[in-house]
Write an enzyme that holds these catalytic residues in place. Structure first.
Site, PDB file in Angstrom:
ATOM      1  N   TYR A  83      -0.500   7.658   4.141  1.00 56.20           N
ATOM      2  CA  TYR A  83       0.692   8.369   4.029  1.00 56.20           C
ATOM      3  C   TYR A  83       0.457   9.713   3.872  1.00 56.20           C
ATOM      4  O   TYR A  83       1.271  10.631   4.522  1.00 56.20           O
ATOM      5  CB  TYR A  83       1.573   7.755   3.127  1.00 56.20           C
ATOM      6  CG  TYR A  83       2.216   6.531   3.216  1.00 56.20           C
ATOM      7  CD1 TYR A  83       3.213   6.263   4.100  1.00 56.20           C
ATOM      8  CD2 TYR A  83       1.798   5.290   2.593  1.00 56.20           C
ATOM      9  CE1 TYR A  83       3.647   4.926   4.384  1.00 56.20           C
ATOM     10  CE2 TYR A  83       2.218   4.339   2.691  1.00 56.20           C
ATOM     11  CZ  TYR A  83       3.491   3.853   3.740  1.00 56.20           C
ATOM     12  OH  TYR A  83       4.077   2.766   4.019  1.00 56.20           O
ATOM     13  N   LYS A 116       1.410  -1.142   8.491  1.00 58.27           N
ATOM     14  CA  LYS A 116       0.232  -0.229   8.164  1.00 58.27           C
ATOM     15  C   LYS A 116      -0.532  -0.625   7.349  1.00 58.27           C
ATOM     16  O   LYS A 116      -0.231  -1.550   6.338  1.00 58.27           O
ATOM     17  CB  LYS A 116       0.684   1.301   7.793  1.00 58.27           C
ATOM     18  CG  LYS A 116       1.691   1.493   6.792  1.00 58.27           C
ATOM     19  CD  LYS A 116       1.777   0.972   5.474  1.00 58.27           C
ATOM     20  CE  LYS A 116       0.372   1.166   4.760  1.00 58.27           C
ATOM     21  NZ  LYS A 116       0.439   0.544   3.323  1.00 58.27           N
TER      22      LYS A 116
HETATM   23  P1  NAD Z   1       0.973  -9.606  -0.255  1.00 52.01           P
HETATM   24  O1  NAD Z   1      -0.342  -9.960  -0.624  1.00 52.01           O
HETATM   25  O2  NAD Z   1       2.192  -9.415  -0.980  1.00 52.01           O
HETATM   26  O3  NAD Z   1       1.614 -10.339   1.198  1.00 52.01           O
HETATM   27  C1  NAD Z   1       0.669 -10.771   2.121  1.00 52.01           C
HETATM   28  C2  NAD Z   1       1.280 -12.234   3.021  1.00 52.01           C
HETATM   29  O4  NAD Z   1       0.207 -12.516   3.723  1.00 52.01           O
HETATM   30  C3  NAD Z   1       1.357 -13.148   1.738  1.00 52.01           C
HETATM   31  O5  NAD Z   1       2.783 -13.936   2.300  1.00 52.01           O
HETATM   32  C4  NAD Z   1       0.473 -14.217   2.320  1.00 52.01           C
HETATM   33  O6  NAD Z   1       0.602 -15.572   1.927  1.00 52.01           O
HETATM   34  C5  NAD Z   1      -0.072 -13.961   3.550  1.00 52.01           C
HETATM   35  N1  NAD Z   1      -1.385 -14.394   3.862  1.00 52.01           N
HETATM   36  C6  NAD Z   1      -1.630 -14.754   5.172  1.00 52.01           C
HETATM   37  N2  NAD Z   1      -2.768 -15.193   5.293  1.00 52.01           N
HETATM   38  C7  NAD Z   1      -3.336 -14.404   4.289  1.00 52.01           C
HETATM   39  C8  NAD Z   1      -4.660 -14.530   3.695  1.00 52.01           C
HETATM   40  N3  NAD Z   1      -5.858 -14.964   4.278  1.00 52.01           N
HETATM   41  N4  NAD Z   1      -4.972 -14.024   2.347  1.00 52.01           N
HETATM   42  C9  NAD Z   1      -3.843 -13.448   1.693  1.00 52.01           C
HETATM   43  N5  NAD Z   1      -2.811 -13.502   2.042  1.00 52.01           N
HETATM   44  C10 NAD Z   1      -2.495 -14.116   3.277  1.00 52.01           C
HETATM   45  O7  NAD Z   1       0.878  -8.179   0.734  1.00 52.01           O
HETATM   46  P2  NAD Z   1       2.120  -7.057   0.899  1.00 52.01           P
HETATM   47  O8  NAD Z   1       2.085  -5.987  -0.200  1.00 52.01           O
HETATM   48  O9  NAD Z   1       3.317  -7.706   1.568  1.00 52.01           O
HETATM   49  O10 NAD Z   1       1.353  -6.423   2.196  1.00 52.01           O
HETATM   50  C11 NAD Z   1       1.345  -6.964   3.504  1.00 52.01           C
HETATM   51  C12 NAD Z   1       0.920  -5.795   4.603  1.00 52.01           C
HETATM   52  O11 NAD Z   1       2.176  -4.731   4.500  1.00 52.01           O
HETATM   53  C13 NAD Z   1      -0.119  -4.937   4.368  1.00 52.01           C
HETATM   54  O12 NAD Z   1      -0.550  -4.648   5.611  1.00 52.01           O
HETATM   55  C14 NAD Z   1       0.426  -3.761   3.685  1.00 52.01           C
HETATM   56  O13 NAD Z   1      -0.484  -2.637   3.848  1.00 52.01           O
HETATM   57  C15 NAD Z   1       1.526  -3.513   4.187  1.00 52.01           C
HETATM   58  N6  NAD Z   1       2.632  -2.959   3.390  1.00 52.01           N
HETATM   59  C16 NAD Z   1       3.448  -1.934   3.782  1.00 52.01           C
HETATM   60  C17 NAD Z   1       4.210  -1.272   2.842  1.00 52.01           C
HETATM   61  C18 NAD Z   1       5.031   0.039   3.570  1.00 52.01           C
HETATM   62  O14 NAD Z   1       5.690   0.619   2.938  1.00 52.01           O
HETATM   63  N7  NAD Z   1       5.032   0.152   5.011  1.00 52.01           N
HETATM   64  C19 NAD Z   1       4.481  -1.628   1.687  1.00 52.01           C
HETATM   65  C20 NAD Z   1       3.668  -2.640   1.265  1.00 52.01           C
HETATM   66  C21 NAD Z   1       2.750  -3.153   2.087  1.00 52.01           C
END
Ligand code: NAD
Length: 367
Positions: free
Chosen positions: A224, A138
């Site tokens: 949420y 999401k």
């Molecule tokens: P994050 O920044 O920690 O991780 C993102 C990942 O994507 C990294 O491994 C990064 O290397 C990769 N990536 C690939 N191409 C990229 C680019 N062009 N720029 C930046 N990063 C790139 O983010 P996150 O917190 O893990 O969030 C990722 C997804 O998960 C988002 O859509 C976020 O909304 C979702 N999320 C959901 C929940 C939940 O509770 N369901 C919680 C946190 C995050």
């Protein structure tokens, strides 16, 4: 058009029914297996950032119907630790260039897209075209048009799509759905909810790059609260007003810092919601004709607490992400409908677009 709210209400009611059926079918597995298919479906995590590393991979150690089988990453330096920690063979490691060849890998049934928001669509489409079922985090994407493209790609490939709405599989939130939708305390009149945290100084893409995030706290966490209101009521909003605010002008380029929005529903119920990166709130409170119930904290990964009038909801030990991924694996094995479906993600995106439009224009948006 006039029967639209009724149709929508039926859809959400069906999702509650589906949740009950899912609970039954899961417990059937637990007491000895009513299905011949005991294989754990293989999941490949795509995007090994914070959520994949700290929540999804550990949760996959607790799943019954799926397992961590592969990884897809653009950062070679991460590969060694993941292979060591989760015994992932070389043949199940992909990068963003060779990812499409995953179609030949029978270890992988599901690709789980965990990248920044605006990269969900291209990766979901590629995963579906490679013949894999897909879970997408999401918010589903950054626009309703892009969500539609994703739904079409999965339909065309004959593959299932789940959005990572972990809370739809959480027993506390299923209580909200049941109490509200079944009108256990009469009709719901008012829902108040807020999900915020103080994090504006972080330099992650979600705070610095509106092209990748699609917006501020509403896209990230306010979603949420939006979900909570929709499934507590079992109705879809018919009108939206909204206001957005900023106190730290040089931060959060092209996105809101705080957003407040109000929704009116066909039954006459109203909802008052906030989401912010400079506040601290995490609650939902549902007021009905004959009682009040809610959760605080409401939206965290664990430690949720619930109340019904003066009493507390029984405590639950539960790994939300494991339940969500197991539910999807069962949907695939049993060919049943997905609760947190692509259509559900799209519905939220349409409402989010209306919230932003209301905040931008200052006008009430009729849906
Ligand atoms: P994050 O920044 O920690 O991780 C993102 C990942 O994507 C990294 O491994 C990064 O290397 C990769 N990536 C690939 N191409 C990229 C680019 N062009 N720029 C930046 N990063 C790139 O983010 P996150 O917190 O893990 O969030 C990722 C997804 O998960 C988002 O859509 C976020 O909304 C979702 N999320 C959901 C929940 C939940 O509770 N369901 C919680 C946190 C995050």
């Amino acid at each position: 058009m006039s029967d639209q709210p009724i149709k929508r209400r039926k859809f959400i009611a069906k999702s509650v029914q589906a949740a009950s059926l899912l609970a039954l079918s899961s417990s059937a597995y637990a007491i000895g297996g009513c299905t011949a298919d005991t294989r754990k479906l293989g999941i490949a995590l795509l995007g090994l950032g914070s959520y994949a590393t700290n929540q999804l991979a550990p949760a996959l150690e607790h799943t019954q119907h799926c397992r961590l089988a592969g990884i897809v990453t653009g950062t070679p330096s991460k590969i060694g630790a993941w292979q060591k920690n989760y015994a992932i063979p070389d043949k199940n490691v992909y990068n963003y260039d060779n990812f499409d060849s995953i179609k030949n890998n029978r270890d992988i049934d599901i690709v789980y897209v965990v990248t920044p928001n605006a990269l969900h669509m291209p990766f979901v489409v590629r995963a579906a075209e490679a013949g894999k079922h897909v879970i997408c985090e999401k918010p589903m994407e950054i626009s309703s048009d892009r969500c539609k493209t994703m739904i079409t790609a999965c339909e065309k490939a004959g593959k299932k799509l789940q959005i990572g709405y972990r809370l739809q599989y959480d027993p506390y939130h299923q209580q909200l759905m049941r109490l509200g939708q079944k009108q256990e305390f009469g009709k719901v009149k008012l829902v108040n909810t807020g999900f915020s945290f103080y994090g504006v100084n972080n330099d992650n893409w979600r705070f610095t790059d509106a092209k990748l995030s699609g917006g501020g706290p509403l896209m990230d966490i306010g979603i949420y609260s939006l979900q909570g209101v929709r499934y507590s009521l079992g109705e879809e909003p018919i009108s939206i007003t909204a206001q957005r605010y900023k106190t730290i002008m040089d931060k959060l380029p092209d996105m809101e810092e705080t957003i407040c929005w109000q929704m009116e529903f066909p039954s006459g119920a109203v909802a008052n919601c906030t989401s912010s990166y400079v506040a601290r709130e995490n609650y939902i409170r549902v007021s009905s004709e004959k009682g009040v119930f809610g959760l605080e904290p409401a939206f965290s990964y664990d430690g949720l607490e619930g109340y019904i009038n003066q009493g507390v909801m029984p405590p639950q030990t539960h790994i939300q992400q494991a339940a969500q991924m197991d539910a999807f694996a069962l949907n695939i094995k049993e060919n049943t409908p997905v609760i947190a479906s692509g259509e559900e993600g799209l519905r939220d995106m349409v409402i989010i677009e209306a919230i932003y439009e209301a905040a931008r224009s200052g006008k009430k948006i009729i849906l």
